[in-house]
Every structure is written in structure tokens, then in C-alpha cells.
Write a protein that holds these residues in place. Structure first.
Motif, PDB file in Angstrom:
ATOM      1  N   ALA A 297      45.706  10.823 -51.197  1.00 18.39           N
ATOM      2  CA  ALA A 297      46.881  10.035 -50.847  1.00 18.39           C
ATOM      3  C   ALA A 297      46.503   8.702 -50.219  1.00 18.39           C
ATOM      4  O   ALA A 297      47.142   7.682 -50.486  1.00 18.39           O
ATOM      5  CB  ALA A 297      47.775  10.830 -49.884  1.00 18.39           C
ATOM      6  N   ARG A 298      45.452   8.688 -49.399  1.00 17.81           N
ATOM      7  CA  ARG A 298      45.003   7.428 -48.790  1.00 17.81           C
ATOM      8  C   ARG A 298      44.598   6.427 -49.863  1.00 17.81           C
ATOM      9  O   ARG A 298      44.875   5.224 -49.755  1.00 17.81           O
ATOM     10  CB  ARG A 298      43.823   7.680 -47.851  1.00 17.81           C
ATOM     11  N   GLU A 299      43.913   6.907 -50.917  1.00  9.84           N
ATOM     12  CA  GLU A 299      43.530   6.013 -52.009  1.00  9.84           C
ATOM     13  C   GLU A 299      44.763   5.471 -52.728  1.00  9.84           C
ATOM     14  O   GLU A 299      44.802   4.301 -53.113  1.00  9.84           O
ATOM     15  CB  GLU A 299      42.617   6.754 -52.982  1.00  9.84           C
ATOM     16  N   LEU A 300      45.775   6.323 -52.903  1.00 10.59           N
ATOM     17  CA  LEU A 300      46.999   5.883 -53.564  1.00 10.59           C
ATOM     18  C   LEU A 300      47.782   4.910 -52.683  1.00 10.59           C
ATOM     19  O   LEU A 300      48.376   3.947 -53.179  1.00 10.59           O
ATOM     20  CB  LEU A 300      47.864   7.103 -53.910  1.00 10.59           C
ATOM     21  N   MET A 308      56.279   6.226 -51.360  1.00 10.43           N
ATOM     22  CA  MET A 308      55.707   7.383 -50.682  1.00 10.43           C
ATOM     23  C   MET A 308      56.101   8.706 -51.338  1.00 10.43           C
ATOM     24  O   MET A 308      55.347   9.673 -51.294  1.00 10.43           O
ATOM     25  CB  MET A 308      56.113   7.382 -49.201  1.00 10.43           C
ATOM     26  N   GLU A 309      57.275   8.754 -51.960  1.00 10.59           N
ATOM     27  CA  GLU A 309      57.662   9.974 -52.677  1.00 10.59           C
ATOM     28  C   GLU A 309      56.731  10.235 -53.850  1.00 10.59           C
ATOM     29  O   GLU A 309      56.312  11.373 -54.086  1.00 10.59           O
ATOM     30  CB  GLU A 309      59.120   9.851 -53.157  1.00 10.59           C
ATOM     31  N   MET A 310      56.390   9.161 -54.582  1.00 13.28           N
ATOM     32  CA  MET A 310      55.484   9.321 -55.722  1.00 13.28           C
ATOM     33  C   MET A 310      54.063   9.622 -55.239  1.00 13.28           C
ATOM     34  O   MET A 310      53.349  10.421 -55.859  1.00 13.28           O
ATOM     35  CB  MET A 310      55.492   8.057 -56.581  1.00 13.28           C
ATOM     36  N   VAL A 326      51.794  16.244 -42.740  1.00  8.47           N
ATOM     37  CA  VAL A 326      50.347  16.446 -42.786  1.00  8.47           C
ATOM     38  C   VAL A 326      49.622  15.134 -42.509  1.00  8.47           C
ATOM     39  O   VAL A 326      48.625  15.101 -41.787  1.00  8.47           O
ATOM     40  CB  VAL A 326      49.929  17.023 -44.160  1.00  8.47           C
ATOM     41  N   TRP A 327      50.115  14.048 -43.085  1.00 11.79           N
ATOM     42  CA  TRP A 327      49.504  12.727 -42.866  1.00 11.79           C
ATOM     43  C   TRP A 327      49.450  12.387 -41.382  1.00 11.79           C
ATOM     44  O   TRP A 327      48.413  11.963 -40.862  1.00 11.79           O
ATOM     45  CB  TRP A 327      50.295  11.661 -43.623  1.00 11.79           C
ATOM     46  N   ASN A 328      50.562  12.553 -40.693  1.00 11.37           N
ATOM     47  CA  ASN A 328      50.629  12.180 -39.274  1.00 11.37           C
ATOM     48  C   ASN A 328      49.719  13.044 -38.413  1.00 11.37           C
ATOM     49  O   ASN A 328      49.286  12.609 -37.341  1.00 11.37           O
ATOM     50  CB  ASN A 328      52.070  12.286 -38.781  1.00 11.37           C
ATOM     51  N   PRO A 334      50.747   5.254 -39.681  1.00  8.36           N
ATOM     52  CA  PRO A 334      51.625   5.709 -40.762  1.00  8.36           C
ATOM     53  C   PRO A 334      51.183   5.126 -42.094  1.00  8.36           C
ATOM     54  O   PRO A 334      50.565   4.053 -42.151  1.00  8.36           O
ATOM     55  CB  PRO A 334      53.001   5.176 -40.345  1.00  8.36           C
ATOM     56  N   PRO A 335      51.520   5.800 -43.213  1.00 15.53           N
ATOM     57  CA  PRO A 335      51.030   5.337 -44.527  1.00 15.53           C
ATOM     58  C   PRO A 335      51.477   3.920 -44.894  1.00 15.53           C
ATOM     59  O   PRO A 335      50.681   3.144 -45.422  1.00 15.53           O
ATOM     60  CB  PRO A 335      51.575   6.380 -45.512  1.00 15.53           C
ATOM     61  N   VAL A 336      52.723   3.579 -44.605  1.00 15.69           N
ATOM     62  CA  VAL A 336      53.199   2.231 -44.967  1.00 15.69           C
ATOM     63  C   VAL A 336      52.454   1.173 -44.165  1.00 15.69           C
ATOM     64  O   VAL A 336      52.053   0.131 -44.699  1.00 15.69           O
ATOM     65  CB  VAL A 336      54.718   2.116 -44.733  1.00 15.69           C
ATOM     66  N   LYS A 337      52.221   1.449 -42.888  1.00 19.28           N
ATOM     67  CA  LYS A 337      51.495   0.504 -42.051  1.00 19.28           C
ATOM     68  C   LYS A 337      50.044   0.386 -42.503  1.00 19.28           C
ATOM     69  O   LYS A 337      49.462  -0.704 -42.494  1.00 19.28           O
ATOM     70  CB  LYS A 337      51.552   0.937 -40.593  1.00 19.28           C
ATOM     71  N   MET A 338      49.439   1.500 -42.950  1.00 21.28           N
ATOM     72  CA  MET A 338      48.070   1.455 -43.452  1.00 21.28           C
ATOM     73  C   MET A 338      48.000   0.611 -44.718  1.00 21.28           C
ATOM     74  O   MET A 338      47.054  -0.159 -44.910  1.00 21.28           O
ATOM     75  CB  MET A 338      47.543   2.860 -43.738  1.00 21.28           C
TER      76      MET A 338
END
Length: 345
Positions: A297-300, A308-310, A326-328, A334-338
Motif C-alpha cells: 500500500a505504501r508503494e501505491l 485510498m479505496e482503490m 492497520v495503516w495507522n 496518514p496515507p494522504v499526508k505521506m
């Protein structure tokens, strides 16, 4: 180029400088050699080239049979420029023994380096991936090939890199940096980390995992993160049944991996597999699967524009809510901030 049924061939030209630091060459190339043995989809075709047919390495061992620098490079090839030392260990001597010091001609070596710099400047074109190990980055900088790129080198040479490539984005405290067709590393063992990353990109994560395990390299580090790579977390053991399970998960993180299905791969019971994971891997089966999915997911997140849904779906999570939970637990950001942060580099 490749034909159906044949591996995709990547020509790799290893530039051998005078006073070559042997580990800068042997470490990365051994990773490629193992990758060739571990899979059949990609073949790294390795050649050693340089301005001199023979040089003395850092440990006093002569390196011979070096081919001349080619006048042209094939499309989609790799060029690896290794590092060098100020004064190599003389052949047959012991470290620190001044009585056996072998004199070498600094002017002659400087001329060879100038030939390498000129060749790099004349030969590297779009489509060729340039990889530097340790002080090899300084030769690339002298050739003008790092201007405008994010890059790094050994920490003792960072000021030299800044001076030689004034428009480059020189990064300190980084093991390696990948910026388009320019890949640079801090040197010595980080050349191995860089090459494992290249193998993962070109031949897939299972190939990199297999190469690292065979070489007993259980800490594959990411370029901008000194932490243990999620793809190799929990793989410092020698339990072959567990490696089979981890290889299967690494090859298809998004698959529906029940403990029962994984136990059949290990040819053991689900209860025993859970016990073995906690004993040898240091985490539960579910935790290991989730960590591998988050690595994907990090690579995506950082390498695509998927919502984020996809991302959650492609990484194997049942919902975006489960993905974020799980990410948190495993990431501070957060993923969007990353994603936003990675695009600002």
C-alpha cells in the motif's frame, strides 16, 4: 528486449575505477548474480569496463580482464560506477604496515578518472540508468550527470558532491536515493541495499527476497528509511517452511490468506504455524500478512494517484476503513499526508 519465453535482458556495465573499493563492486554485483539464479523473467547481463585493463583494488587484489569503455550503450542499460579509495592496500601486505606500502602514481590514476568522467559525459543518454556507489557519485557529478537530481554519497564526501554538482539536491543521512534514471548510494554495504531495491523493481519482490535470504542479508533497508524494510521484516530466521509461506505472501500480498491456506503451504497445522510464526518471525500470521499488505500500500500511495479505496482494494484489505486502521497502527503519517510529502521531495 526479450522474445516470448525468453527472459528480459538488462545489460549492466560496471565501471571499474583505479583504486577500486572492492566491496563497492562485489556486493551489488553478487546481488545481481543471485537474482539471475533465483528467477527466469529478467537476466542481468554483467560486463566490467574501464579505462585500464587491470587495476589494483582497495585490498591489494589485482582486478584484470577489464574491457575497454564502450563507444555506445544499448537502450535501457545500466551503468554502475563504483567507488575508490585514496590509497589501496598493497598486494601481499597487512593493513597499516607502512614498510610494505606499494607506491602508486596519483597522476596516472587521475588521468584514468578523467577518462571515466569524459566517457560518462559523452555516453550516458536518456534511457540509461546510472547507479553510483560511494565516491562513484563524484565522478558522475564531474560529468554533469547529477545536476538537478536528488542524490547522495558517502557522508565524508557530501561537501565534495555539493561543490561538484551545485544544482543537485544532495541528501544526507540517506542510504540510497532513487531519482528517475539516477540512483546513488552512500557506499560500501549500502550498494547492496540499493541493488536489492533495483532487483525488486525489475524482477519483483520475491526475487529480491530470495537473493537477500541466500546471501544471508536479513536487513534490506529502504533508501530514505534506516528501519528494516517491511518486505524483509521477520526473515532473519532459517526455517524453510516459514520462508515458503513468506515467499507466497510476498508474491501475492492481496490474496485472501487464511491461516489454514498458509498452513497447507508449510505442510503443518494452523495451530503449529501460528506457534512457529510467533517463535521465529516474532509476530502473528495475521500481523505479518497485514505488514506485507501495508508495504504494498505504501508503494501505491507514494507511486500512484489511486484513491485510498482503490489502494485498500489492491493491497488486499476488505475495506478502506480496515486499511486505515492497520495503516495507522504501523505508520505515524496518514496515507494522504505521506503521498503529499513524497511529492515534495
Amino acid at each position: 528486449m526479450s522474445t516470448p519465453g525468453q527472459p528480459r535482458c538488462i545489460p549492466v556495465f560496471v565501471v571499474v575505477p583505479p583504486r577500486a573499493l572492492l566491496l563497492d563492486i562485489a556486493g551489488p554485483v553478487e546481488v545481481l548474480r543471485r537474482a539471475n539464479l533465483e528467477q527466469s523473467a529478467v537476466r542481468f547481463d554483467i560486463s566490467y569496463v574501464g579505462p585500464a585493463p587491470e587495476v589494483h583494488s582497495s585490498v591489494g587484489l589485482a582486478l584484470a580482464g577489464i574491457a575497454p569503455l564502450p563507444t555506445a550503450l544499448p537502450q535501457c542499460g545500466f551503468v554502475i560506477v563504483s567507488g575508490a579509495v585514496d590509497e589501496p592496500l598493497p598486494a601481499g601486505s597487512l593493513p597499516g604496515d607502512p614498510l610494505l606500502a606499494r607506491p602508486f602514481s596519483r597522476s596516472a590514476d587521475e588521468d584514468l578518472e578523467r577518462q571515466i568522467v569524459g566517457w560518462l559525459s559523452d555516453t550516458i543518454r536518456p534511457g540509461t540508468t546510472l547507479l553510483t556507489i560511494c565516491s562513484g557519485a563524484l565522478l558522475a557529478a564531474r560529468a554533469g550527470l547529477l545536476e538537478g537530481y536528488e542524490c547522495t554519497t558517502h557522508h565524508t564526501m557530501l561537501p565534495d558532491l555539493v561543490r561538484l554538482a551545485p544544482t543537485a539536491k544532495v541528501r544526507d543521512n540517506r542510504l540510497f536515493v532513487e531519482d528517475g534514471e539516477r540512483l546513488t548510494s552512500a557506499g560500501v554495504t549500502t550498494g547492496i541495499d540499493l541493488m536489492l531495491s533495483v532487483v525488486a523493481r525489475e524482477a519483483g519482490h520475491p526475487a529480491a527476497l530470495a537473493a537477500a535470504r541466500t546471501l544471508v542479508i536479513y536487513l534490506r533497508r529502504a533508501g530514505g528509511d534506516p528501519q528494516l524494510s517491511p518486505w524483509l521484516q521477520g526473515r532473519s530466521h532459517l526455517h524453510q517452511a516459514l520462508h515458503r509461506v513468506q515467499d507466497a505472501i510476498g508474491a501475492e500480498p492481496a490474496r485472501d490468506w487464511s491461516v489454514e491456506r498458509l498452513a497447507s503451504i508449510a505442510t503443518t497445522s494452523p495451530r503449529n504455524l501460528s506457534r512457529l510464526f510467533n517463535e521465529h518471525v516474532g509476530m502473528s500470521v495475521t500481523d505479518y500478512v497485514n505488514r506485507t499488505r501495508i508495504a504494498l500500500a505504501r508503494e501505491l500511495v507514494t507511486g500512484s494517484r489511486l484513491d485510498m479505496e482503490m489502494v485498500a482494494e489492491r493491497a488486499g484489505f476488505s475495506s478502506a476503513r480496515q486499511f486505515r486502521r492497520v495503516w495507522n497502527r504501523l505508520n505515524e503519517m496518514p496515507p494522504v499526508k505521506m503521498r503529499d510529502s513524497s511529492r515534495q521531495l
